[in-house]
Design a protein around this motif. Structure first.
Motif, PDB file in Angstrom:
ATOM      1  N   PRO A   5       0.811  -1.232   0.000  1.00 24.35           N
ATOM      2  CA  PRO A   5       0.000   0.000   0.000  1.00 24.35           C
ATOM      3  C   PRO A   5       0.838   1.273   0.000  1.00 24.35           C
ATOM      4  O   PRO A   5       0.430   2.286  -0.583  1.00 24.35           O
ATOM      5  CB  PRO A   5      -0.837  -0.118   1.280  1.00 24.35           C
ATOM      6  CG  PRO A   5      -0.178  -1.156   2.105  1.00 24.35           C
ATOM      7  CD  PRO A   5       0.488  -2.090   1.157  1.00 24.35           C
ATOM      8  N   VAL A   6       2.008   1.244   0.637  1.00 27.71           N
ATOM      9  CA  VAL A   6       2.883   2.419   0.616  1.00 27.71           C
ATOM     10  C   VAL A   6       3.410   2.659  -0.794  1.00 27.71           C
ATOM     11  O   VAL A   6       3.521   3.803  -1.250  1.00 27.71           O
ATOM     12  CB  VAL A   6       4.050   2.253   1.609  1.00 27.71           C
ATOM     13  CG1 VAL A   6       4.926   3.500   1.631  1.00 27.71           C
ATOM     14  CG2 VAL A   6       3.533   1.950   3.012  1.00 27.71           C
ATOM     15  N   VAL A   7       3.731   1.585  -1.509  1.00 28.43           N
ATOM     16  CA  VAL A   7       4.171   1.691  -2.903  1.00 28.43           C
ATOM     17  C   VAL A   7       3.083   2.351  -3.754  1.00 28.43           C
ATOM     18  O   VAL A   7       3.356   3.251  -4.562  1.00 28.43           O
ATOM     19  CB  VAL A   7       4.531   0.300  -3.465  1.00 28.43           C
ATOM     20  CG1 VAL A   7       4.636   0.333  -4.989  1.00 28.43           C
ATOM     21  CG2 VAL A   7       5.849  -0.189  -2.869  1.00 28.43           C
ATOM     22  N   VAL A   8       1.851   1.921  -3.575  1.00 32.13           N
ATOM     23  CA  VAL A   8       0.740   2.490  -4.348  1.00 32.13           C
ATOM     24  C   VAL A   8       0.576   3.977  -4.053  1.00 32.13           C
ATOM     25  O   VAL A   8       0.446   4.810  -4.971  1.00 32.13           O
ATOM     26  CB  VAL A   8      -0.566   1.725  -4.042  1.00 32.13           C
ATOM     27  CG1 VAL A   8      -1.757   2.421  -4.699  1.00 32.13           C
ATOM     28  CG2 VAL A   8      -0.464   0.285  -4.523  1.00 32.13           C
ATOM     29  N   LEU A   9       0.588   4.356  -2.761  1.00 33.58           N
ATOM     30  CA  LEU A   9       0.459   5.766  -2.390  1.00 33.58           C
ATOM     31  C   LEU A   9       1.605   6.586  -2.979  1.00 33.58           C
ATOM     32  O   LEU A   9       1.405   7.702  -3.488  1.00 33.58           O
ATOM     33  CB  LEU A   9       0.444   5.896  -0.864  1.00 33.58           C
ATOM     34  CG  LEU A   9       0.423   7.322  -0.299  1.00 33.58           C
ATOM     35  CD1 LEU A   9      -0.830   8.064  -0.763  1.00 33.58           C
ATOM     36  CD2 LEU A   9       0.508   7.301   1.228  1.00 33.58           C
ATOM     37  N   CYS A  10       2.803   6.041  -2.931  1.00 35.66           N
ATOM     38  CA  CYS A  10       3.985   6.735  -3.460  1.00 35.66           C
ATOM     39  C   CYS A  10       3.854   6.975  -4.960  1.00 35.66           C
ATOM     40  O   CYS A  10       4.149   8.065  -5.457  1.00 35.66           O
ATOM     41  CB  CYS A  10       5.231   5.908  -3.153  1.00 35.66           C
ATOM     42  SG  CYS A  10       6.778   6.728  -3.620  1.00 35.66           S
ATOM     43  N   LEU A  11       3.403   5.961  -5.687  1.00 37.47           N
ATOM     44  CA  LEU A  11       3.246   6.098  -7.132  1.00 37.47           C
ATOM     45  C   LEU A  11       2.192   7.139  -7.488  1.00 37.47           C
ATOM     46  O   LEU A  11       2.390   7.967  -8.389  1.00 37.47           O
ATOM     47  CB  LEU A  11       2.882   4.748  -7.752  1.00 37.47           C
ATOM     48  CG  LEU A  11       4.002   3.718  -7.849  1.00 37.47           C
ATOM     49  CD1 LEU A  11       3.461   2.382  -8.358  1.00 37.47           C
ATOM     50  CD2 LEU A  11       5.116   4.217  -8.768  1.00 37.47           C
ATOM     51  N   VAL A  12       1.066   7.122  -6.772  1.00 37.80           N
ATOM     52  CA  VAL A  12       0.002   8.087  -7.040  1.00 37.80           C
ATOM     53  C   VAL A  12       0.504   9.515  -6.800  1.00 37.80           C
ATOM     54  O   VAL A  12       0.298  10.417  -7.632  1.00 37.80           O
ATOM     55  CB  VAL A  12      -1.232   7.787  -6.163  1.00 37.80           C
ATOM     56  CG1 VAL A  12      -2.245   8.925  -6.259  1.00 37.80           C
ATOM     57  CG2 VAL A  12      -1.868   6.468  -6.584  1.00 37.80           C
ATOM     58  N   ALA A  13       1.179   9.742  -5.668  1.00 44.08           N
ATOM     59  CA  ALA A  13       1.683  11.082  -5.346  1.00 44.08           C
ATOM     60  C   ALA A  13       2.740  11.529  -6.347  1.00 44.08           C
ATOM     61  O   ALA A  13       2.778  12.696  -6.758  1.00 44.08           O
ATOM     62  CB  ALA A  13       2.254  11.090  -3.925  1.00 44.08           C
ATOM     63  N   THR A  14       3.613  10.616  -6.756  1.00 43.07           N
ATOM     64  CA  THR A  14       4.678  10.971  -7.699  1.00 43.07           C
ATOM     65  C   THR A  14       4.107  11.348  -9.060  1.00 43.07           C
ATOM     66  O   THR A  14       4.487  12.364  -9.655  1.00 43.07           O
ATOM     67  CB  THR A  14       5.664   9.795  -7.858  1.00 43.07           C
ATOM     68  OG1 THR A  14       6.203   9.449  -6.579  1.00 43.07           O
ATOM     69  CG2 THR A  14       6.805  10.182  -8.790  1.00 43.07           C
TER      70      THR A  14
END
Length: 495
Positions: A178-187
């Protein structure tokens, strides 16, 4: 370029950039510590010895330390956003493989792959802030980045313990998804692309390879305690690779580790402080959670939650510590912080069989937390202030490589130095004896960092603002000269 160029920290885009950078760096920092609390359970699941458990940590750290410099250069040339995204996706896939590992060999392989992803994303996380946030906001942005990164580092054992006692140790890897997903969305939504206009596209693959062989050889020699011939061979190869690395870096036009950067005494001194601090901290985090489970009979969750005060201190005060250091300069916090941490580590000598938390564990954890809170933000800001801002990727890469190499060598060397080998982690008496030796070594590493700061770190001379202009916030540390407009990073462009 005007002082107002770049993204304002208080804007939605500025906050989104910091969110993406923090999520990315936190993946790497968190995974460097979250696994520690799960090690006894991983050992029981796969019937592994201490050497294998060390490699669960060091396989990851080795690749992170070896690739972080090359990744910084790749980001400077091809785009920090692009390389960062590749690293985040790679890290997420490798995390899933770690959780699904059916045996220790697969787990070790997956950890190496995970380290590659971490090596790609780590330098980009800080370089993105340095190259996109406007200069008057960078000190606060870096303080938030380093403070929250430290929080995730400290929160690793707490999160790991909760997961190990709950759904099981594979979830210390699945939690990354889930942290990977949040990071990708924000980036993808907030982070603009940025590059170093002076990057020439030549990459020091020879230097990177020699550095990895050197670190790997020395690590193998320290970890493989039961195979003397293999250990000696690995040590010789590792030392030879390091010698070759120094020779190659001095002769290449585009070295991975530019020797000229170390001609700056401030840059070299702060990196030396970084090495001692992260070696000491990694040793403490590695041994304490195991001591509490093996000797003091804490559950995995109880052992992990012992670091919660450390986490709270970092969360609440790291940014403020960065602001204070910006006014005072780096020397005082980089002396006081490690010295306090050394005292806190020594207080952990009271942790033994059935050690009560409030009287035997908490005092040491609190003092270490105060020391690291004082240290982390000034350390990061100081090393960047000592380097040319157009080389943000390389500078942050060097500092990250130093920190990861310190962690790698500490986890490799300390069990051997403390006499914790084979299946000693299953013997409370043997582990308790080794823990006390390790505590003294970790305290000495913190104390050496404080002494290095006293002797070598200096506060840059203050420069007065132009009479016709309002006073400006300086870059990262008080007294650091205002950046020459010609040295500013190229304007960020959306991709």
């Amino acid at each position: 370029m005007s002082d107002e160029s770049g993204v304002a920290l208080k804007s939605a885009t500025g906050r989104g950039i910091v969110l993406a950078a923090v999520c990315g760096s936190s993946l790497a920092f968190l995974d460097g510590t979250v696994v520690n609390v799960a090690l006894p359970h991983i050992g029981d699941t796969f019937d592994s010895n201490m050497d294998s458990l060390q490699w669960v940590v060091n396989g990851y750290t080795l690749m992170l330390a070896a690739l972080v410099l090359t990744a910084g250069a790749l980001g400077d040339h091809y785009g920090r956003r692009k390389v960062f995204i590749i690293g985040v996706v790679w890290f997420g896939l490798a995390s899933a493989l770690c959780g699904m590992a059916p045996n220790v060999t697969t787990l070790l392989t997956a950890r190496v792959l995970q380290g590659i992803g971490a090596g790609l994303l780590t330098p980009g996380s800080l370089a993105i802030i340095q190259s996109t946030i406007r200069k008057q906001d960078r000190a606060r942005a870096i303080g938030a980045w380093s403070g929250l990164g430290g929080v995730f580092t400290a929160a690793g054992p707490f999160i790991g313990g909760w997961l190990v006692d709950g759904p099981g140790w594979p979830w210390v890897f699945y939690i990354n998804i889930p942290v990977v997903v949040l990071c990708l969305v924000a980036t993808l939504k907030f982070v603009p692309e940025s590059r170093d206009p002076a990057a020439n596209g030549r990459f020091d693959l020879v230097g990177s390879g020699l550095g990895m062989i050197g670190l790997g050889g020395i690590t193998f020699a320290l970890v493989q305690s039961g195979a003397r011939a293999a250990s000696l061979t690995a040590a010789v190869i590792g030392v030879a690779a390091f010698v070759a690395f120094v020779v190659v870096e001095r002769r290449r036009r585009a070295p991975m580790l530019p020797p000229a950067m170390f001609a700056n005494r401030q840059f070299s001194a702060i990196n030396a402080v970084t090495f001692g601090i992260y070696a000491g901290l990694s040793g403490v985090l590695f041994f304490l959670v195991m001591q509490l489970q093996v000797v003091s009979h804490y559950s995995a969750f109880a052992a992990g939650i012992t670091m919660l005060p450390f986490t709270i201190l970092m969360l609440l005060f790291s940014s403020r510590a960065g602001a204070v250091a910006e006014r005072l300069g780096p020397r005082l916090p980089l002396t006081l912080g490690p010295a306090l941490s050394a005292v806190g580590v020594l207080l952990l000598l009271t942790v033994g069989p059935h050690a009560p938390y409030l009287t035997h564990v908490l005092p040491g954890v609190l003092i270490i937390g105060i020391g690291m809170t004082i240290t982390v933000a000034p350390l990061t800001a100081g090393v960047l202030a000592a380097a040319d801002s157009s080389h943000a990727g390389v500078a942050s890469g060097i500092n990250n490589a130093v920190a990861r190499a310190a962690s790698l060598l500490a986890v490799a060397a300390l069990p051997l130095a403390a006499g914790i080998t084979g299946r000693a982690y299953q013997d409370p008496a043997a582990f308790d004896s080794g823990f006390r030796i390790a505590v003294f070594i970790c305290a000495a590493l913190f104390a050496a960092s404080a002494l290095t700061s006293v002797l070598l770190v200096r506060n840059p001379a203050k420069t007065a603002p132009e009479p016709t202009q309002p006073a400006c916030r300086t870059q990262c540390a008080v007294g650091a000269p205002q950046l020459d407009p010609g040295l500013e990073p190229a304007p960020a462009t959306n991709q």
